[in-house]
Design a protein around this motif. Structure first.
Motif, PDB file in Angstrom:
ATOM      1  N   TYR A 138       1.039  -1.248   0.035  1.00  0.00           N
ATOM      2  CA  TYR A 138       0.027  -0.285   0.139  1.00  0.00           C
ATOM      3  C   TYR A 138       0.892   1.139   0.002  1.00  0.00           C
ATOM      4  N   PHE A 139       0.436   2.254  -0.901  1.00  0.00           N
ATOM      5  CA  PHE A 139       1.339   3.487  -0.780  1.00  0.00           C
ATOM      6  C   PHE A 139       0.398   4.642  -0.217  1.00  0.00           C
ATOM      7  N   GLY A 140       0.990   5.172   0.899  1.00  0.00           N
ATOM      8  CA  GLY A 140       0.136   6.221   1.434  1.00  0.00           C
ATOM      9  C   GLY A 140       1.188   6.995   2.257  1.00  0.00           C
ATOM     10  N   TYR A 141       0.616   7.790   3.386  1.00  0.00           N
ATOM     11  CA  TYR A 141       1.376   8.705   4.308  1.00  0.00           C
ATOM     12  C   TYR A 141       0.832   8.954   5.504  1.00  0.00           C
ATOM     13  N   THR A 142       1.724   9.218   6.340  1.00  0.00           N
ATOM     14  CA  THR A 142       1.149   9.204   7.789  1.00  0.00           C
ATOM     15  C   THR A 142       0.315  10.569   8.207  1.00  0.00           C
ATOM     16  N   SER A 143       0.493  11.339   7.415  1.00  0.00           N
ATOM     17  CA  SER A 143      -0.375  12.759   7.705  1.00  0.00           C
ATOM     18  C   SER A 143      -1.726  12.602   6.988  1.00  0.00           C
ATOM     19  N   SER A 144      -1.879  11.568   6.282  1.00  0.00           N
ATOM     20  CA  SER A 144      -3.336  11.348   5.746  1.00  0.00           C
ATOM     21  C   SER A 144      -4.274  11.405   6.702  1.00  0.00           C
ATOM     22  N   PRO A 145      -5.658  12.344   6.585  1.00  0.00           N
ATOM     23  CA  PRO A 145      -6.647  12.521   7.466  1.00  0.00           C
ATOM     24  C   PRO A 145      -7.613  11.508   7.557  1.00  0.00           C
ATOM     25  N   VAL A 175       4.293   1.710   2.106  1.00  0.00           N
ATOM     26  CA  VAL A 175       5.444   2.555   1.201  1.00  0.00           C
ATOM     27  C   VAL A 175       4.774   4.134   1.414  1.00  0.00           C
ATOM     28  N   THR A 176       5.556   4.943   2.034  1.00  0.00           N
ATOM     29  CA  THR A 176       5.137   6.392   1.975  1.00  0.00           C
ATOM     30  C   THR A 176       5.202   7.201   0.943  1.00  0.00           C
ATOM     31  N   ILE A 177       4.412   7.999   0.469  1.00  0.00           N
ATOM     32  CA  ILE A 177       4.552   8.735  -0.651  1.00  0.00           C
ATOM     33  C   ILE A 177       4.889  10.187  -0.205  1.00  0.00           C
ATOM     34  N   ASP A 178       5.165  10.238   1.117  1.00  0.00           N
ATOM     35  CA  ASP A 178       5.571  11.688   1.706  1.00  0.00           C
ATOM     36  C   ASP A 178       6.837  11.593   2.401  1.00  0.00           C
ATOM     37  N   PRO A 179       7.940  11.196   1.514  1.00  0.00           N
ATOM     38  CA  PRO A 179       9.305  11.055   2.300  1.00  0.00           C
ATOM     39  C   PRO A 179       9.779  12.095   2.945  1.00  0.00           C
ATOM     40  N   GLN A 180       9.253  13.342   2.773  1.00  0.00           N
ATOM     41  CA  GLN A 180      10.033  14.555   3.294  1.00  0.00           C
ATOM     42  C   GLN A 180       9.512  14.559   4.806  1.00  0.00           C
ATOM     43  N   VAL A 217       1.276   4.436  -9.637  1.00  0.00           N
ATOM     44  CA  VAL A 217       0.848   5.065  -8.387  1.00  0.00           C
ATOM     45  C   VAL A 217       0.714   6.423  -8.712  1.00  0.00           C
ATOM     46  N   TYR A 218      -0.632   7.185  -8.768  1.00  0.00           N
ATOM     47  CA  TYR A 218      -0.698   8.449  -8.923  1.00  0.00           C
ATOM     48  C   TYR A 218      -0.770   9.425  -7.437  1.00  0.00           C
ATOM     49  N   PHE A 219      -0.037  10.364  -7.250  1.00  0.00           N
ATOM     50  CA  PHE A 219      -0.160  10.995  -6.134  1.00  0.00           C
ATOM     51  C   PHE A 219       0.524  12.540  -6.538  1.00  0.00           C
ATOM     52  N   LYS A 220      -0.080  13.487  -5.812  1.00  0.00           N
ATOM     53  CA  LYS A 220       0.203  14.816  -5.992  1.00  0.00           C
ATOM     54  C   LYS A 220       0.173  15.563  -4.774  1.00  0.00           C
ATOM     55  N   LYS A 221       1.184  16.660  -4.518  1.00  0.00           N
ATOM     56  CA  LYS A 221       0.961  17.375  -3.158  1.00  0.00           C
ATOM     57  C   LYS A 221       0.089  18.522  -3.663  1.00  0.00           C
ATOM     58  N   VAL A 222      -0.761  18.791  -2.434  1.00  0.00           N
ATOM     59  CA  VAL A 222      -1.698  19.720  -2.359  1.00  0.00           C
ATOM     60  C   VAL A 222      -1.379  20.990  -1.428  1.00  0.00           C
ATOM     61  N   LEU A 230      -1.302  18.359   1.834  1.00  0.00           N
ATOM     62  CA  LEU A 230      -1.811  17.062   1.696  1.00  0.00           C
ATOM     63  C   LEU A 230      -1.280  16.218   0.474  1.00  0.00           C
ATOM     64  N   VAL A 231      -1.491  15.216   0.452  1.00  0.00           N
ATOM     65  CA  VAL A 231      -0.988  14.290  -0.552  1.00  0.00           C
ATOM     66  C   VAL A 231      -2.278  13.521  -1.446  1.00  0.00           C
ATOM     67  N   ASP A 232      -2.574  14.031  -2.407  1.00  0.00           N
ATOM     68  CA  ASP A 232      -3.676  13.423  -3.359  1.00  0.00           C
ATOM     69  C   ASP A 232      -3.198  11.994  -3.941  1.00  0.00           C
ATOM     70  N   SER A 233      -3.819  10.995  -3.793  1.00  0.00           N
ATOM     71  CA  SER A 233      -3.382   9.522  -4.397  1.00  0.00           C
ATOM     72  C   SER A 233      -4.516   8.818  -4.551  1.00  0.00           C
ATOM     73  N   ASN A 234      -4.285   7.647  -5.268  1.00  0.00           N
ATOM     74  CA  ASN A 234      -5.297   7.002  -5.735  1.00  0.00           C
ATOM     75  C   ASN A 234      -5.529   5.582  -4.535  1.00  0.00           C
ATOM     76  N   HIS A 235      -4.921   5.616  -3.566  1.00  0.00           N
ATOM     77  CA  HIS A 235      -5.124   4.667  -2.411  1.00  0.00           C
ATOM     78  C   HIS A 235      -5.112   3.216  -2.720  1.00  0.00           C
ATOM     79  N   ASN A 236      -4.291   2.582  -3.955  1.00  0.00           N
ATOM     80  CA  ASN A 236      -4.669   1.364  -4.283  1.00  0.00           C
ATOM     81  C   ASN A 236      -3.582   0.480  -3.517  1.00  0.00           C
ATOM     82  N   MET A 237      -4.184  -0.934  -3.227  1.00  0.00           N
ATOM     83  CA  MET A 237      -3.279  -1.834  -2.733  1.00  0.00           C
ATOM     84  C   MET A 237      -2.967  -2.974  -3.808  1.00  0.00           C
TER      85      MET A 237
END
Length: 273
Positions: A138-145, A175-180, A217-222, A230-237
């Motif tokens: 799964y591709f995500g990030y820890t700050s996802s609301p 796997v994070t999509i927000d490595p910063q 995997v689509y993701f884009k910083k908003v 925030l990071v917009d993504s498709n949330h696929n597994m």
């Protein structure tokens, strides 16, 4: 849609326009010219009109240069787009025909590939660490609301159901999509609240982007107010078999029970080596 597919689609329309342009600029055309003359007589209180149709042939264009040059440019653009589209389509191979060193395939285009990241203990992890194991990625990030935590929780529940009810072990990987912002310690603190079995991976921005591209995997910083974002993504597994092939992609429409059943179906339909 990939760039090559977009160019290919545009080129077909432009090529048709170019051919129509050349046809319109041919040597000659027949044009019907209607001449009307008022009659001196009347019938039923209305003036009668007599008309004749004359066929007129237009002379050939004096010069084709203003049309040929743009048309040639459009056709050349179409050829380049077709070449790029062909190269992109060459990657679309059937499931199970990828190479053994990271050529991960799905139902259609190649999905996945080699990667080098670090886990929550700062240890280097590559795709070969998962060879011989079933993996739920799964591709995500820890700050996802909202959606992010729900997906991680669903992944943890599905993995637990498979192991407790069916004695099927799946390795969950985040796997994070927000490595910063998601460094190893941040990932470790975040994932322990869901399931200690989840392997968290992060790394340089370039490595994350490369892996995301390989897995489509689509993701884009908003940008938000201030320095927040925030990071917009498709949330696929993605479910990977022991040969490192992606055999199934799951969207947000699944719940934990449905996800575990779908994974179990793939496990049972795959012959053991």
């Amino acid at each position: 849609m990939s760039i090559s597919r977009f160019l290919f689609s545009c080129s077909k329309r432009r090529s048709t326009q170019a051919l129509n342009l050349l046809n319109r600029c041919g040597p000659s055309k027949n044009i019907q010219s209607c001449n009307y003359a008022k009659s001196s007589g009347y019938k039923n209180g209305k003036t009668q009109l007599n008309h004749s149709v004359t066929s007129v042939e237009t002379p050939a264009s004096r010069s084709w240069a203003p049309y040929v040059i743009p048309a040639a440019g459009i056709l050349g653009f179409g050829g380049l787009a077709a070449f790029l589209h062909y190269n992109d389509e060459k990657r679309a191979i059937l499931k199970g025909q990828g190479n053994k060193s990271g050529g991960i395939t799905g139902r259609g285009a190649i999905i996945g590939g080699p990667f080098t990241l670090v886990d929550t203990e700062n240890q280097i992890v590559t795709e070969q660490n998962f060879h011989g194991k079933w993996v739920l990625l799964y591709f995500g990030y820890t700050s996802s609301p909202d959606t992010g935590p729900e997906q991680v929780q669903m992944m943890a529940k599905a993995v637990n159901l498979l192991e407790s009810k069916h004695d099927s072990k799946i390795v969950p990987v985040f796997v994070t999509i927000d490595p910063q912002r998601d460094n190893p310690s941040q990932l470790r603190a975040y994932l322990k609240d869901f399931d200690s079995r989840i392997i968290g991976l992060t790394g340089p921005v370039s490595a994350i982007r490369q892996m995301a591209q390989e897995f489509r995997v689509y993701f884009k910083k908003v940008e938000e107010e201030g320095d927040d974002y925030l990071v917009d993504s498709n949330h696929n597994m993605y479910l990977m078999n022991p040969r490192l092939e992606v055999v199934k992609c799951f969207g947000v429409e699944y719940n934990a029970e449905e996800l575990s059943k779908a994974i179990l179906k793939e496990l049972r339909s795959t012959p053991t080596e």
